[in-house]
Design a protein around this motif. Structure first.
Motif, PDB file in Angstrom:
ATOM      1  N   UNK A  44      26.916  47.926  48.060  1.00 21.60           N
ATOM      2  CA  UNK A  44      27.302  46.678  47.377  1.00 21.60           C
ATOM      3  C   UNK A  44      28.665  46.226  47.905  1.00 21.60           C
ATOM      4  N   UNK A  45      28.689  44.927  48.347  1.00 17.96           N
ATOM      5  CA  UNK A  45      29.929  44.340  48.840  1.00 17.96           C
ATOM      6  C   UNK A  45      30.653  43.640  47.675  1.00 17.96           C
ATOM      7  N   UNK A  46      31.944  43.928  47.512  1.00 16.97           N
ATOM      8  CA  UNK A  46      32.768  43.377  46.407  1.00 16.97           C
ATOM      9  C   UNK A  46      33.945  42.615  47.018  1.00 16.97           C
ATOM     10  N   UNK A  47      34.188  41.387  46.451  1.00 15.77           N
ATOM     11  CA  UNK A  47      35.277  40.539  46.940  1.00 15.77           C
ATOM     12  C   UNK A  47      36.229  40.215  45.782  1.00 15.77           C
ATOM     13  N   UNK A  48      37.509  40.468  45.947  1.00 16.14           N
ATOM     14  CA  UNK A  48      38.544  40.159  44.941  1.00 16.14           C
ATOM     15  C   UNK A  48      39.706  39.445  45.623  1.00 16.14           C
ATOM     16  N   UNK A  49      40.589  38.809  44.777  1.00 17.42           N
ATOM     17  CA  UNK A  49      41.765  38.136  45.302  1.00 17.42           C
ATOM     18  C   UNK A  49      41.773  36.650  44.966  1.00 17.42           C
ATOM     19  N   UNK A  55      47.249  26.479  51.520  1.00 18.89           N
ATOM     20  CA  UNK A  55      46.920  26.670  52.941  1.00 18.89           C
ATOM     21  C   UNK A  55      46.314  28.027  53.220  1.00 18.89           C
ATOM     22  N   UNK A  56      46.579  29.050  52.392  1.00 16.35           N
ATOM     23  CA  UNK A  56      46.092  30.401  52.655  1.00 16.35           C
ATOM     24  C   UNK A  56      45.511  30.981  51.382  1.00 16.35           C
ATOM     25  N   UNK A  57      44.464  31.818  51.529  1.00 17.74           N
ATOM     26  CA  UNK A  57      43.863  32.565  50.422  1.00 17.74           C
ATOM     27  C   UNK A  57      43.800  34.017  50.860  1.00 17.74           C
ATOM     28  N   UNK A  58      44.375  34.884  50.116  1.00 18.03           N
ATOM     29  CA  UNK A  58      44.390  36.323  50.439  1.00 18.03           C
ATOM     30  C   UNK A  58      43.334  37.002  49.585  1.00 18.03           C
ATOM     31  N   UNK A  59      42.372  37.653  50.257  1.00 18.38           N
ATOM     32  CA  UNK A  59      41.245  38.313  49.591  1.00 18.38           C
ATOM     33  C   UNK A  59      41.202  39.775  49.981  1.00 18.38           C
ATOM     34  N   UNK A  60      40.526  40.564  49.147  1.00 17.58           N
ATOM     35  CA  UNK A  60      40.340  42.008  49.387  1.00 17.58           C
ATOM     36  C   UNK A  60      38.844  42.307  49.334  1.00 17.58           C
ATOM     37  N   UNK A  61      38.343  42.970  50.370  1.00 13.03           N
ATOM     38  CA  UNK A  61      36.916  43.344  50.462  1.00 13.03           C
ATOM     39  C   UNK A  61      36.762  44.842  50.277  1.00 13.03           C
ATOM     40  N   UNK A  62      35.666  45.256  49.674  1.00 11.67           N
ATOM     41  CA  UNK A  62      35.407  46.679  49.418  1.00 11.67           C
ATOM     42  C   UNK A  62      33.888  46.895  49.368  1.00 11.67           C
TER      43      UNK A  62
END
Length: 814
Positions: free
Chosen positions: A110-115, A143-150
């Motif tokens: 399972x791919x999880x996206x946060x941020x 201008x920017x979006x910081x995301x974390x993938x797990x």
């Protein structure tokens, strides 16, 4: 892990592994069947491409290598994604794809996206790892979006890959037009400025990314304002483009500036702003009178400082450039009139400086010049900055009051002159051409006692009473001169009359104080400085003399109008002479000479050896001088005597204190007790019983003439004396009669005490017709034997008692 790397698309988006993708494309690197490249290969290529180039290692070797010799294989690494802003397609925009090498496609991972924006802006397919943007993005907003993938195990939630952070960058497009944030603008520039003179600079801002393309590159152009102004396309600075712009012709200009991005090329967005440019004034216009001649009229009676009129030269300039100064060029009339500049209106105010006289000069002509105060040397060629005009002033004839030949008159007259004596004359004339007759009069408010009269026609001033210089040495008068015709105008002049002195007062010697002389004074002794007083002024000298020849005294004169009284040679004063009166005479040196007389008192006194003079009026005496010690001794004796007197009075008061009542109440309430026993009726020595006796037909209680030992009355009762009586005695009776007699006796007795004193009388009464009611002398009898009829003879007061006993006797008889 694998990521989707569409080489043409990613190279277009500028993704950070762009270099690696380009290299792969150039080298013709084979792709996996599904169009993906191994992530570890690309990562290794992205990190080691620089070092490989430095070491001359072939790029193909990087891809052929399994990485075991250079780095550990990783399958869960990525850096950055790109998304175009303002994406307007209906379907969500595919951003990228996440893939783990551990994913076998069985759905256990399972791919999880946060941020930033996770689950709202960006969504991920938890099975495939595809990331989509659900709405349109704006780079200017974020201008920017910081995301974390797990990657986690779907059933247990345990992480299969370590969390990794990546950035989604919003790629800019030209969607913002330039804006002039500081507008609208206001600029100024002097009129007549040269071409290219800077006016103002404007600046437009563009929200697009200045680092990407030409979206934020703004170029300026002039839409309105030709041909007067120009604008620099790169800086936005506005300059003058036309020479000699005249403020007096046009003062304000509206200029519109456009800013266009994309470097001004087609497709660029534009913004505009308005600049209001005002031409400031310079002194380029000289003053100018609208007329060459002005006419003004003024009354000849106008007071000094009166505003005769106003003139104004026009100047197209403003403020200090229009400031001017007015000057009268005709020197002949410059003293009669004065022109001043009003600083607010720049008008020339003509005022009167000297009195006008229609009969002397009926008109004036003034040449007035107006000149600028501040002259600009750049524009001197435009002509002289001054102008002149002629002002004609007409003097109006008015009925003027008479004018005295002098403003003030000074006259003299001798005192004691008879009434009607001539003092002087005043004169006035009518300044008008009509020459009306003048009548004169005196202001009686300044001459209430009417010392002077004036001739109404000639103005001759004469005395009306005899004047006395010693009372009024000066008289200040006011004389009116009034016209007969016209408006009956009048004027006033002051007349000061000085009363000249004549010798009409005799001098007097100052003899108020006595002359004290010591006995046995030898000759040559100055006894008194003789001075005299004369009410007249300017007395040249005084001459003193003795009216009768005196063998003891002589007089010596001095030049300063004084003299000295001296003892004649051979004369000696004796104490027996005591008091001497010297008749003196003093004469002045006037013409005629007057003489005054007075008497000087000379008292002969005893003198001590040191010259101390002591006199007692009526007799001489020698003053035994007392020393200070003797005075102190006398004062000490007086003080001791005073102390003895005070002690004596204090002791005497203390001795009397036991005789006073111990109580603090009124002493009249004190009861004094005696143990002495009276002698009874036989004791006739204790008091005079005669005072208690009543003499029928006489004045009760009055003792005989020998009983009064203080004073013997000498007067009988005056006839017609009204007796005083008390209200209790109004009804008569012996007691009332007794009191009236006693009061009358006290009133007629001049030696009796004062009328408000307490009179004490002793009176036992004259008896009763009922006799004694005591039963001591009654005979023993019963009630039945008594006859009570005699009670009726006792008067009305005993009638009731008689009735009671009469009834009782009847009842007992029954």
């Amino acid at each position: 892990m694998s990521i989707d790397c569409n080489i043409p698309a990613m190279c277009h988006l500028g993704w950070p592994p762009l270099g690696a993708c380009l290299i792969l494309a150039v080298l013709g690197t084979p792709l996996v069947p599904n169009g993906h490249v191994q992530a570890d290969k690309i990562e290794a290529l992205g990190e080691d491409v620089a070092s490989a180039a430095e070491e001359d290692v072939p790029i193909a070797n990087l891809l052929a290598s399994d990485g075991g010799s250079r780095r550990t294989k990783r399958g869960w690494v990525w850096n950055q994604f790109f998304v175009l802003e303002e994406y307007t397609a209906k379907d969500p925009l595919h951003v990228g794809k996440l893939h783990s090498d551990s994913d076998l496609g069985d759905g256990k991972m399972k791919y999880v996206l946060t941020g930033d924006g996770a689950s709202t802006i960006f969504i991920i397919d938890d099975r495939t790892g595809d990331i989509h943007a659900t709405r349109r993005l704006d780079r200017e907003e974020k201008a920017y979006y910081t995301l974390t993938a797990q990657v986690v195990e779907r059933e247990t939630g345990n992480p299969l890959e370590p969390p990794s952070e990546f950035v989604v960058k919003v790629q800019d497009i030209n969607d913002n037009a330039p804006q002039f944030l500081d507008g609208p603008y206001h600029g100024t520039v002097p009129e007549m400025a040269n071409v290219g003179t800077p006016v103002i600079q404007v600046t437009a801002t563009d929200k697009d990314d200045p680092t990407y393309g030409n979206s934020a590159l703004v170029v300026y152009s002039l839409l309105e304002g030709h041909p007067y102004f120009s604008v620099d396309p790169h800086t936005g600075e506005i300059r003058t483009a036309l020479a000699d712009m005249d403020r007096e012709a046009r003062e304000e200009y509206q200029v519109i500036i456009q800013g266009k991005d994309m470097g001004g090329h087609m497709g660029g967005l534009t913004g505009t702003t308005t600049i209001t440019i005002t031409l400031t004034d310079v002194n380029d216009n000289p003053p100018k009178f609208p007329k060459s001649n002005y006419g003004i009229s003024v009354s000849e009676l106008a007071p000094l400082g009166f505003m005769v009129g106003q003139i104004r030269a026009e100047d197209a300039d403003v403020a200090e450039n229009a400031a001017m100064t007015y000057t009268i060029l005709d020197a002949e009339v410059s003293g009669t009139f004065l022109v001043k500049t009003d600083p607010k209106t720049q008008k020339g105010i003509i005022t009167l400086e000297k009195p006008l006289d229609f009969e002397r000069r009926p008109s004036y002509k003034l040449l007035v010049q107006a000149a600028n105060t501040h002259v600009d040397s750049r524009f001197t060629a435009r002509g002289p900055f001054r102008d002149s005009a002629t002002v004609s002033i007409t003097v109006e004839d008015k009925d003027e009051p008479p004018i005295f030949l002098a403003d003030a008159y000074l006259m003299e007259v001798s005192e004691n002159s008879s009434a009607g004596s001539y003092v002087g004359s005043v004169s006035a004339q009518d300044p008008d051409r009509a020459k009306q007759t003048i009548h004169y009069s005196i202001n009686r408010n300044l001459d209430p006692e009417r010392f002077f009269d004036i001739n109404p026609q000639s103005g001759a001033l004469r005395t009306a009473r005899v004047l006395d210089r010693e009372v009024y040495p000066w008289h200040n008068l006011s004389v009116f001169a009034k016209e007969d015709g016209g408006y009956g105008l009048s004027s006033e002049a002051t007349v000061a009359v000085r009363v000249r002195d004549v010798n009409d007062n005799a001098p007097q010697v100052n003899t108020e104080e006595e002359v004290l002389a010591c006995e046995r004074t030898t000759h040559g002794k100055v006894l008194r400085e003789l001075t005299a007083v004369d009410l007249d002024e300017g007395v040249p000298s005084f001459r003193f003399s003795l009216l009768r020849d005196n063998p003891n005294f002589t007089i010596i004169h001095h030049p300063n109008k004084t003299a000295q009284l001296l003892l004649r040679p051979g004369s000696v004063l004796q104490a027996e002479q005591n008091l001497m009166l010297l008749p003196l005479a003093v004469s002045d040196g006037g013409s005629p000479s007057l003489t005054g007389t007075s008497t000087l008192t000379v008292r002969v006194c005893s003198c001590s050896p040191d010259g101390y003079v002591s006199c007692v009026k009526g007799a001489p005496f020698r003053a035994p001088g007392l020393s200070a010690e003797a005075l102190i001794a006398i004062l000490a004796c007086l003080l001791i005597l005073l102390i003895i007197v005070v002690l004596f009075v204090t002791l005497r008061r203390k001795r009397k204190e036991p005789l006073l009542a111990e109580s603090e109440g009124d002493v009249r309430e004190t009861v004094v007790s005696y143990d002495d026993e009276g002698g009874g009726e036989e004791d006739t020595e204790a008091f005079d019983i005669a005072a208690l006796k009543h003499v029928e037909g006489g004045i009760a209680g009055l003792p005989d003439q020998g009983a009064r030992r203080d004073i013997k009355p000498e007067h009988a009762i005056p006839p017609g004396v009204v007796r005083r009586c008390w209200p209790e005695a109004q009804g008569g009776g012996e007691m009332g009669s007794f009191l009236q007699d006693m009061l009358l006796e006290a009133d007629r007795d001049p030696s009796a005490p004062p009328y408000d004193s307490l009179q004490v009388f002793a009176y036992e009464g004259a008896g009763s017709v009922a006799g004694s009611l005591s039963s001591l002398d009654s005979r023993a009898s019963t009630d039945s034997d008594q006859n009570y009829d005699y009670l009726n003879d006792w008067g009305p007061r005993f009638q009731k008692l008689s009735a009671m006993y009469a009834d009782g006797g009847s009842n007992s008889g029954d």
